[in-house]
Design a protein around this motif. Structure first.
Motif, PDB file in Angstrom:
ATOM      1  N   ILE A 198       0.833  -1.206   0.000  1.00  0.00           N
ATOM      2  CA  ILE A 198       0.000   0.000   0.000  1.00  0.00           C
ATOM      3  C   ILE A 198       0.867   1.255   0.000  1.00  0.00           C
ATOM      4  O   ILE A 198       0.591   2.226  -0.710  1.00  0.00           O
ATOM      5  CB  ILE A 198      -0.936  -0.011   1.227  1.00  0.00           C
ATOM      6  N   LEU A 199       1.946   1.236   0.799  1.00  0.00           N
ATOM      7  CA  LEU A 199       2.834   2.389   0.879  1.00  0.00           C
ATOM      8  C   LEU A 199       3.723   2.521  -0.356  1.00  0.00           C
ATOM      9  O   LEU A 199       4.326   3.564  -0.581  1.00  0.00           O
ATOM     10  CB  LEU A 199       3.721   2.293   2.128  1.00  0.00           C
ATOM     11  N   GLY A 200       3.815   1.448  -1.131  1.00  0.00           N
ATOM     12  CA  GLY A 200       4.658   1.487  -2.316  1.00  0.00           C
ATOM     13  C   GLY A 200       6.132   1.629  -1.994  1.00  0.00           C
ATOM     14  O   GLY A 200       6.874   2.302  -2.719  1.00  0.00           O
ATOM     15  N   LEU A 201       6.571   0.994  -0.910  1.00  0.00           N
ATOM     16  CA  LEU A 201       7.969   1.126  -0.503  1.00  0.00           C
ATOM     17  C   LEU A 201       8.894   0.494  -1.537  1.00  0.00           C
ATOM     18  O   LEU A 201       8.645  -0.606  -2.027  1.00  0.00           O
ATOM     19  CB  LEU A 201       8.190   0.445   0.854  1.00  0.00           C
ATOM     20  N   MET A 206      12.382  -0.721   1.497  1.00  0.00           N
ATOM     21  CA  MET A 206      11.853  -2.050   1.204  1.00  0.00           C
ATOM     22  C   MET A 206      12.910  -3.108   1.466  1.00  0.00           C
ATOM     23  O   MET A 206      12.596  -4.223   1.905  1.00  0.00           O
ATOM     24  CB  MET A 206      11.388  -2.107  -0.260  1.00  0.00           C
ATOM     25  N   GLY A 207      14.173  -2.772   1.224  1.00  0.00           N
ATOM     26  CA  GLY A 207      15.257  -3.692   1.564  1.00  0.00           C
ATOM     27  C   GLY A 207      15.315  -3.948   3.055  1.00  0.00           C
ATOM     28  O   GLY A 207      15.470  -5.097   3.500  1.00  0.00           O
ATOM     29  N   SER A 278      15.426  -3.025  -2.516  1.00  0.00           N
ATOM     30  CA  SER A 278      14.442  -3.865  -3.201  1.00  0.00           C
ATOM     31  C   SER A 278      13.407  -2.972  -3.858  1.00  0.00           C
ATOM     32  O   SER A 278      12.922  -2.017  -3.247  1.00  0.00           O
ATOM     33  CB  SER A 278      13.753  -4.821  -2.208  1.00  0.00           C
ATOM     34  N   ASP A 279      13.092  -3.258  -5.094  1.00  0.00           N
ATOM     35  CA  ASP A 279      12.054  -2.524  -5.813  1.00  0.00           C
ATOM     36  C   ASP A 279      10.805  -3.376  -6.008  1.00  0.00           C
ATOM     37  O   ASP A 279      10.063  -3.200  -6.974  1.00  0.00           O
ATOM     38  CB  ASP A 279      12.591  -2.065  -7.175  1.00  0.00           C
ATOM     39  N   ALA A 280      10.573  -4.303  -5.077  1.00  0.00           N
ATOM     40  CA  ALA A 280       9.388  -5.163  -5.132  1.00  0.00           C
ATOM     41  C   ALA A 280       8.534  -4.899  -3.893  1.00  0.00           C
ATOM     42  O   ALA A 280       8.675  -5.573  -2.881  1.00  0.00           O
ATOM     43  CB  ALA A 280       9.794  -6.631  -5.195  1.00  0.00           C
ATOM     44  N   PRO A 281       7.636  -3.897  -3.949  1.00  0.00           N
ATOM     45  CA  PRO A 281       6.767  -3.618  -2.798  1.00  0.00           C
ATOM     46  C   PRO A 281       5.908  -4.835  -2.456  1.00  0.00           C
ATOM     47  O   PRO A 281       5.532  -5.616  -3.331  1.00  0.00           O
ATOM     48  CB  PRO A 281       5.891  -2.462  -3.284  1.00  0.00           C
TER      49      PRO A 281
END
Length: 337
Positions: A198-201, A206-207, A278-281
């Protein structure tokens, strides 16, 4: 100020989800549907788009992961309605109308429409109600989603941006705080996968979240084992998926959440030290948290980061469980005296 804003807004969002889960009508069921939607979409995307496709080079699975990752609104709208006991035909009709919408928009639409469906079923004759319901609810759900989408996007982008900026300005502090908080959410009935989605981290936050969920799992395992909260199978289940042991967590919240924060915070430091991004929210869970960083970081960074995170989780769990075991022993001695 950016650090304070980021932490404050993260705490506000956690509080809002917690209050909704505990106080809203059928709040826990709705949050369960949201959590399942995150698993059904973002977990599949993380493993297949970034691991099977990005690392192993399997194009079919990469395309599959990309398609599924864009179905958050469909999944949350449908699964929230199903969790609230709505007829599957209504749930799917509303869900498919939310194609292209975000997971939070789907959640809001699904929860809101769940209150309208009993009215349709009450006042429209049986048989006709299904036709009328599908014809009316699908466009209504889409209309509501498109109406709230700009506000949701701006709000979440600002919140996610502040957390990212705070992590860039003070990575060590945010590694501790964000790692600890996300692991607590991972252990609670809320969904850390849904929250980070939801936050789009992305990037460093995210890492931190991914590594914290992996390393903090060992803190939970040590605490379960040393405090005698369950047998070996329950301990393993707690480490792999905390939601399976929610009833035990509810009975022993203080030691379990304390160990979660301690283990997650130390694991978060490991992510910062090795520069894990990481670019996978939506991959804030023990197993995705272990695998996904390999898609965005050098292998020789990820392996020591995960080993150090595991040691941090074990250390956090051991220290916290030792404190609470000593407190229990003192209480026992006091009673006997």
């Amino acid at each position: 100020m950016e650090i304070l804003k980021g932490i404050l807004l993260l705490l506000i969002s956690l509080t809002a989800f917690s209050v909704f889960s505990l106080k809203a009508p059928n709040g826990q069921k709705a949050m369960g549907g949201l959590a399942n939607a995150a698993v059904a979409t973002f977990l599949v995307e993380a493993l297949h788009r970034f691991i099977s496709g990005g690392i192993l080079g399997i194009k079919f699975l990469e395309n599959l992961g990309e398609v599924v990752g864009g179905m958050g609104g469909v999944a949350s709208g449908s699964l929230v309605l199903l969790a609230l006991g709505v007829s599957p035909v209504y749930a799917v009709a509303v869900g498919v109308a939310l194609s292209g919408m975000g997971i939070l928009e789907g959640f809001i639409v699904g929860y809101s429409i769940s209150f309208l469906i009993p009215v349709i079923e009450k006042y429209i004759p049986e048989g006709i109600d299904t036709i009328v319901g599908v014809v009316v609810l699908a466009p209504l759900g889409r209309f509501v989603a498109e109406a709230i989408s700009p506000l949701v996007s701006v709000t979440l982008n600002n919140l996610g941006g502040m957390i990212i900026e705070a992590s860039n300005q003070s990575p060590i502090f945010m590694g501790l705080v964000l790692g600890g908080l996300i692991k607590m959410v991972c252990t609670s009935p809320l969904s850390s996968m849904a929250l980070t989605a939801i936050l789009g981290l992305k990037g460093a936050p995210m890492g931190i979240a991914s590594v914290a969920c992996f390393g903090g799992a060992f803190a939970n395992g040590i605490t379960f084992y040393r405090m005698g909260y369950g047998d070996r199978n329950r301990t393993i289940s707690m480490m792999l998926e905390p939601l399976t042991q929610a009833h035990i967590v509810t009975l022993n919240p203080v030691p379990i959440f304390t160990s979660s924060f301690a283990g997650g915070a130390l694991a978060g430091l490991s992510a910062v030290f090795f520069g894990i991004v990481s670019d996978a929210p939506g991959t804030a869970s023990p197993i995705p948290g272990l695998l996904t960083p390999f898609a965005f970081n050098p292998v020789m960074n990820v392996i020591p980061a995960m080993l150090l995170a595991m040691l941090g989780g074990i250390a956090g769990g051991y220290v916290v469980s030792s404190i609470f075991k000593a407190m229990e022993e003192r209480k026992l001695v006091a009673k006997q005296a």
